[in-house]
Design an enzyme around this catalytic site. Structure first.
Site, PDB file in Angstrom:
ATOM      1  N   GLN A  90     -27.843  32.001  12.443  1.00 11.12           N
ATOM      2  CA  GLN A  90     -26.323  31.825  11.586  1.00 11.12           C
ATOM      3  C   GLN A  90     -25.022  32.496  12.767  1.00 11.12           C
ATOM      4  O   GLN A  90     -25.571  33.844  13.452  1.00 11.12           O
ATOM      5  CB  GLN A  90     -26.162  31.725  10.324  1.00 11.12           C
ATOM      6  CG  GLN A  90     -27.448  31.859   9.389  1.00 11.12           C
ATOM      7  CD  GLN A  90     -27.497  32.065   8.588  1.00 11.12           C
ATOM      8  OE1 GLN A  90     -26.838  31.242   7.779  1.00 11.12           O
ATOM      9  NE2 GLN A  90     -27.787  32.716   7.933  1.00 11.12           N
ATOM     10  N   GLU A  92     -24.982  38.435   0.635  1.00 10.04           N
ATOM     11  CA  GLU A  92     -23.915  38.453   1.485  1.00 10.04           C
ATOM     12  C   GLU A  92     -23.312  39.492  -0.266  1.00 10.04           C
ATOM     13  O   GLU A  92     -22.443  40.697  -0.401  1.00 10.04           O
ATOM     14  CB  GLU A  92     -22.433  37.987   1.222  1.00 10.04           C
ATOM     15  CG  GLU A  92     -21.587  38.006   0.228  1.00 10.04           C
ATOM     16  CD  GLU A  92     -22.518  36.986  -0.868  1.00 10.04           C
ATOM     17  OE1 GLU A  92     -21.514  36.630  -2.555  1.00 10.04           O
ATOM     18  OE2 GLU A  92     -23.221  36.354  -0.585  1.00 10.04           O
ATOM     19  N   ASP A 114     -38.530  34.683   4.539  1.00  4.89           N
ATOM     20  CA  ASP A 114     -38.120  33.414   4.536  1.00  4.89           C
ATOM     21  C   ASP A 114     -38.193  33.110   2.112  1.00  4.89           C
ATOM     22  O   ASP A 114     -39.627  33.941   2.043  1.00  4.89           O
ATOM     23  CB  ASP A 114     -39.374  32.282   4.521  1.00  4.89           C
ATOM     24  CG  ASP A 114     -39.277  30.700   4.173  1.00  4.89           C
ATOM     25  OD1 ASP A 114     -38.613  29.988   4.044  1.00  4.89           O
ATOM     26  OD2 ASP A 114     -40.636  30.033   3.748  1.00  4.89           O
ATOM     27  N   ALA A 115     -38.010  32.336   1.619  1.00  5.19           N
ATOM     28  CA  ALA A 115     -38.103  32.732   0.258  1.00  5.19           C
ATOM     29  C   ALA A 115     -39.052  31.405  -0.433  1.00  5.19           C
ATOM     30  O   ALA A 115     -39.952  32.501  -1.335  1.00  5.19           O
ATOM     31  CB  ALA A 115     -36.737  32.158  -0.596  1.00  5.19           C
ATOM     32  N   ASP A 171     -29.598  30.088  -4.164  1.00  6.22           N
ATOM     33  CA  ASP A 171     -28.491  30.987  -3.380  1.00  6.22           C
ATOM     34  C   ASP A 171     -28.920  30.514  -2.950  1.00  6.22           C
ATOM     35  O   ASP A 171     -28.095  30.948  -1.893  1.00  6.22           O
ATOM     36  CB  ASP A 171     -27.532  32.555  -3.843  1.00  6.22           C
ATOM     37  CG  ASP A 171     -26.496  32.109  -3.695  1.00  6.22           C
ATOM     38  OD1 ASP A 171     -26.226  31.698  -3.778  1.00  6.22           O
ATOM     39  OD2 ASP A 171     -25.851  33.129  -3.025  1.00  6.22           O
ATOM     40  N   ASP A 229     -33.671  37.455   2.093  1.00  3.43           N
ATOM     41  CA  ASP A 229     -32.763  36.525   2.455  1.00  3.43           C
ATOM     42  C   ASP A 229     -33.737  36.945   3.519  1.00  3.43           C
ATOM     43  O   ASP A 229     -34.065  37.503   4.232  1.00  3.43           O
ATOM     44  CB  ASP A 229     -31.744  36.878   2.591  1.00  3.43           C
ATOM     45  CG  ASP A 229     -30.538  36.470   3.224  1.00  3.43           C
ATOM     46  OD1 ASP A 229     -29.075  35.769   2.535  1.00  3.43           O
ATOM     47  OD2 ASP A 229     -30.604  35.921   4.556  1.00  3.43           O
TER      48      ASP A 229
END
Lengths: 329, 329, 329, 329
Positions: free
Chosen positions: B51, B106, B157-158, B175, B126
């Site tokens: 990202q 975050e 990876d969740a 989330d 995360d």
């Protein structure tokens, strides 16, 4: 699982693909016209006693100095402005040894002037010490010019400084804000200022040159034609010229004036550039100046017909001015 | 001569007076809708493997984390999002000791969770280490949460992480990015994921809660109603709720689900807040949750009538997606 | 040669592909916050003695009425505003036969009021005849309401009209501009106006309701909390409530006040809607009003603690106001 | 009570005073650069088989024709573009009787051409009938030119039309879209097109002139230098020239080419203007053309050094183009 990308980021992350620019600098060129640059970063912001200052890093034009919400100079095309302001006057002078600059805090003028081998002394007079310091710290490219021993930097009002001094100069350069409402700035564009302050400080054969605001096919009537007309009341020979500056979204104007004639041909100008200037110009040469000083029909006509003369009680302004202006007019 | 102000600045400086804002952050909420914040500065920009990341300082909303051109959270109202995501589930659980968070790089989720005295262990998973590190360095406010000994941070990876683990949790919090096109993200919103991955990792009486995209009077049909409908295929008790978040320019939604009923009254919720949470909530209390979980007529109707269920081969997306989406639909 | 497309158009035509939106309506919600809609067309522009008027056709929100540069109502979500303004008061009244509306030129209030079977007479009083005519001509959707025989339209200042009249009303509705600087508008929000002009014109058991400005988690302190606090100096029972309106990019507030208590449960409200209103509401029902009138913790706290009371010499304003404001403050 | 103004308008009306512009046309000049005009109205929007068309009424530049999201010509400064495109070629020709225009649907070219007394026949060939009809209906100013008996309008691809015809012309004018990616448009800028299609259709002493894209100090390398270099492979005498066009936010370029030399001095050009053209030019005269055709140092250097030649398999493009472009380069 290389393409899992955003599966595990935070909420509402966007899709892949060409990313839209999201940070912008926006300038109101006029009330109805905006000019917007994608931003890389906001390098510094500050405020002096006189003005708000920003140094931005923009995508289309590189680093940009913004004063009071107006772009002053942008890294990638300031050479057009500064070569045009400095070289025609210095090259037309037979031997430009002493130079006085009114304004010019950000240093590019000095850089161009000090490229002339002949120059022995440059007095730069800017009223705003904080802008000068800001530029000294942040505009790396001009740093050298700040430390040249030929340069003397004065923090004072240009008019007061010129009135106080007794020495005379080969070239005086005006790099002041446009004549705008609400301050005495237009006093540095008036007939009496040119006649009683500037001209007495020029040596015999001396040349005065000033930035003269927008000079586009419509915008030249804002101040360019009046500055031209005011100067021709005071000097025998007056040469208006202009160049398109991409970051300003307009053609810009300068006016050069003297009591000695300007007689250099394009070829003679090229020769003097070769002989007198260290390094190579990026913008200005003989043909470029021929083109710059040959204005288009519409602009020539306006300049010929201009009757307005700046006097203390009588000014014409560019866009960007508030209530005081409206009350007066 | 105190007001000489700009007489001696540089060329074309603007007039004094109320200065217009010149630097802006601009977000396309939808193709036809933009939301723009005046910018103080661009604090950091970076890019991870997954990202693009920006930390901005905005005038209306304070510091703002932007990922892939979409606002993630803003300093002045992230408490609404994070209190809404975390507290209803933890307060409705009789004794929330172990928590698993999917996403949440975050740090604000952790901050809220760790305010619960009862919590003994928080696993945060995360996929994007760089975002986690970026937030750890730059989001000072959440720093404490990063160093609480009850927190275990996993970069993975969740889905893979949940499948790999054998332990079970009191509360699992999703989330994650909204289910969008072009990546497998919607796989973390499918019926089979909820049924075969999430539910087996919940203890008896365990609660699952997920952010559920925009929940405004029109925008709730993008993903909120489908997430709700998908969860009610898998869990006995499902509670959708929403809150207006100013910096998102929309009402946002969450869905809480369990096989045990949600029975707390507003007063009981208030009592548990007092007993169980360190410090005071800014947004959430009993009445607030009553209001949040009482949806308006139009939204309730859509949710009741929603028939779409997310499956592996079948997803519905929010705005922000290109050609692949258009070809499929 | 089917794909020759732009080979033969005019100069600098752009490439094929997803076309960017090029025409935008832009509103400054606050000095540092902009909200922009892609435009389909500018249907009408005009100016009355009092205000500038624009009717736009926007892509995200349909037709939009803009007065003095501020969005007034948008086709796709005005029902939220108007159902919220009108129905709670009329439904809580045992038998609302006569209604007085202050303001409301654009006609949607009347449409909602006239859906109530019980209503026998509606006086609408707006000072700006041109806005009323403009809306009558251009807002087709509300045309019917303009010709209902129960409606009487008065062009006058609302205060003067109420002072002049002797009859009393079941419900008085305030749909006036927010209390802003530079005009006597805030005089229609003062304690003395409510006490000596509005209240005497209410029948026994009568209800007053007013729009009350933005009611978001931050914006409610602009005027919402003060209007609420001013009304509770004058009326025994005061109910503040709010709803998110997408086209306003904010949650909006209303306050309903009476000397008779508001006692309807959600179910009773639903029953009255069924019995008394022609057609079906899109937004408001019993549960929706429960949610709307249960404010969040932060807003409730502010309202409880508000001490400011609007008086003639003492007003609080929302964003958007010029020099007079600055001189006063 | 004259100043009661907005006391009785609708909710949240704004204050009196200088009103901010709220409707804007926005063009992406480049990915990182936007140019925005306040809008008075959107006069017409439409779409042909080939292009999207908009006629806007803008505050800074009057009526503006926008095709595929790119400004084509604006009322207040189209004369610069059109006088520059048409007159230098026609004036340099000893007796321009027959003219062929490729493109030029909007009619201003014809207007300029038909001002020449000598002209007997003008063939205008545009592929897009709808654009031609749209302009005929909506651009009142050029209406006359559409009905001049000397004009013949052909709807066809310009290449196909020139190949099909056997007659030859005094002047051929190219007013085509810039050579851009994704269509065969660049085929009308290739060496082979000039050599085998255009040149054979010129009479002895005939002149070809084409618009040649942006010609600013940086932007001239996009297509201007290549069009120039391609033409000098085919014609003996090639004259590039440029002019700043305010509404384009750039300097624009044209190239004129022939196998007969261009020898007119500024004075001779002025004489021919007087003798041959009905009415007075607003922009072009002898000195203006001297200035326009004397390019600045940086641009002259680039043109001299340009080696790229447009061929069928090999094109260079301007901004505005998607993925195909990026993959190729």
């Amino acid at each position: 699982m290389g393409d899992i990308s955003i599966s595990n980021g935070d909420h509402h992350a966007a899709a892949v693909g060409v990313q839209r620019k999201s940070c912008w600098y926006e300038e109101e060129i006029e009330e109805n016209l905006r000019w917007c640059f994608a931003l890389k970063s906001i390098l510094h912001t500050g405020a002096s006693q006189y003005q708000d200052i920003q140094l931005l890093d923009t995508k289309p034009f590189g680093k940009a100095l913004v004063i009071d919400g107006k772009l002053q100079s942008a890294e990638i095309d300031e050479f057009i402005y500064h070569e045009s302001l400095v070289h025609p006057a210095l090259l037309n002078h037979p031997s430009p040894k002493t130079i006085f600059i009114m304004g010019g805090g950000e240093g590019c003028k000095r850089r161009e002037i000090l490229r002339h081998w002949a120059v022995e002394k440059v007095i730069m007079c800017d009223i705003d010490e904080e802008v000068v310091d800001f530029c000294k710290s942040h505009l790396v490219v001009n740093k050298e010019a700040f430390y040249d021993p030929r340069l003397e930097l004065i923090i004072n009002d240009a008019r007061a400084e010129l009135e106080r001094r007794e020495e005379v100069y080969d070239v005086i350069i005006g790099d002041l804000a446009d004549p705008i409402e609400g301050g005495p700035c237009y006093q540095l564009y008036t007939k009496s200022f040119y006649e009683f302050v500037v001209k007495p400080r020029l040596k015999h054969g001396g040349i005065f040159v000033t930035q003269a605001g927008p000079a586009g096919i419509f915008s030249h009537t804002e101040v360019f034609s009046c500055i031209y007309n005011t100067l021709r009341q005071v000097f025998k020979y007056v040469v208006p010229y202009s160049a398109h500056i991409p970051s300003y979204a307009d053609t810009w104007g300068w006016v050069m004036a003297s009591d000695s004639p300007f007689t250099l041909s394009a070829d003679e100008l090229d020769l003097r550039i070769k002989q007198r200037i260290k390094g190579e110009n990026r913008y200005l040469d003989g043909k470029t100046f021929t083109s710059s000083s040959t204005l288009s029909k519409a602009v020539r006509k306006s300049l010929d017909n201009e009757t307005h003369v700046y006097t203390e009680g009588n000014a014409r302004f560019i866009y960007g001015h508030g209530s005081a202006y409206k009350q007066q007019h």
